[in-house]
Write a protein that holds these residues in place. Structure first.
Motif: not given
Lengths: 138, 140
Positions: B13-27, B32-41
């Protein structure tokens, strides 16, 4: 569909999306996916895919999820199960399609049970399956 | 290489954090609508794949598969018990749940690999991903 709330039998078509190399490279980096068929045209050609890069399944899934979210403002994806029936490749124009098959209104909100499909511009299915969208009203 | 009688096999197992810039880049990448805050499913799997102590290529190596063998994702299931949030640290559990030999008209001999990622917060499951991958066994 109009602005009314989706009901059983309603069909929603998501926004078309062109599978493209810059996006694939970003997603490969985010995924730490080392498979070069997603970013190196020579590797895609060596794998017998022509020179067109192969799109990532999770991107096809995300397009379906986004179409589901676009159906209901304030909704949240609860679950989805997809089968990937064919590779999406660079240049394909993918369009997700969502149909409401069941709707449950309960005390805390509404759940929509959906069939989802992602097709390319030639009508070929790339992914199909189900999804569940919930909206809490309290 | 793992043995089939070891399955299901829990991975480290490990530990993980999603960063705002990652969700922006993925979106941005999926239109998808851009956001640093809302994690896309769609980010749940991204987070699990990149945060796992066992990388995708290590996972494939464990079942005797190289990238040039042409592994293919053929199915996926996601289940969100609650929202994944930017900046929150999650426990990430991973497992290989199955490896079943099959034969198909197009693919010939292959194994169907099933695996699972589970994101948890303080012991409660937040997100589950189950994937199915075809592992070609051309020499089989």
């Amino acid at each position: 569909m109009t602005g009314r709330e989706p009901d059983i039998g309603d069909v929603f078509e998501g926004r078309p999306y062109t599978v493209n190399a810059p996006a694939m490279k970003v997603v490969a980096a985010l995924l730490r996916d080392p498979n070069p068929i997603h970013f190196d045209p020579d590797a895609a050609a060596s794998a017998g895919r022509g020179a067109r890069l192969v799109g990532q399944g999770p991107v096809t899934a995300a397009l379906a999820y986004q179409a589901v979210l676009d159906m209901v403002p304030g909704g949240r994806l609860r679950a989805s199960r997809l089968q990937y029936t064919a590779n999406a490749v660079e240049g394909d124009v993918l369009t997700p399609r969502v149909m409401v098959v069941r709707k449950e209104v309960h005390e805390s909100g509404t759940t929509w049970h959906l069939e989802v499909e992602v097709r390319d511009g030639g009508g070929r299915t790339k992914a199909r399956g189900t999804a569940e969208l919930i909206r809490c009203d309290h | 290489m793992i043995q089939r009688d070891e399955l299901p096999l829990e991975l480290p197992s490990s530990r993980v954090v999603v960063e705002g810039w990652e969700t922006w880049l993925f979106r941005d990448a999926i239109g998808a609508p851009l956001s640093y805050v809302d994690v896309h499913p769609g980010m749940g799997f991204v987070l699990a794949a990149r945060g796992s102590a066992v990388s995708l290529s290590d996972l494939l190596a464990m079942v005797g598969c190289r990238l040039e063998d042409g592994p293919m994702l053929v199915g996926s299931e996601v289940l969100y018990h609650s929202e994944v949030r930017v900046g929150q640290e999650y426990e990430l559990h991973a497992a290989i749940t199955g490896l079943v030999s099959k034969t198909g008209r197009t693919l010939g001999a292959f194994d169907l690999l099933t695996h699972e990622y589970r994101l948890c917060l303080e012991g409660e499951t937040v997100f589950v991903y189950r994937g199915e991958m075809v592992i070609p066994r051309r020499s089989a």
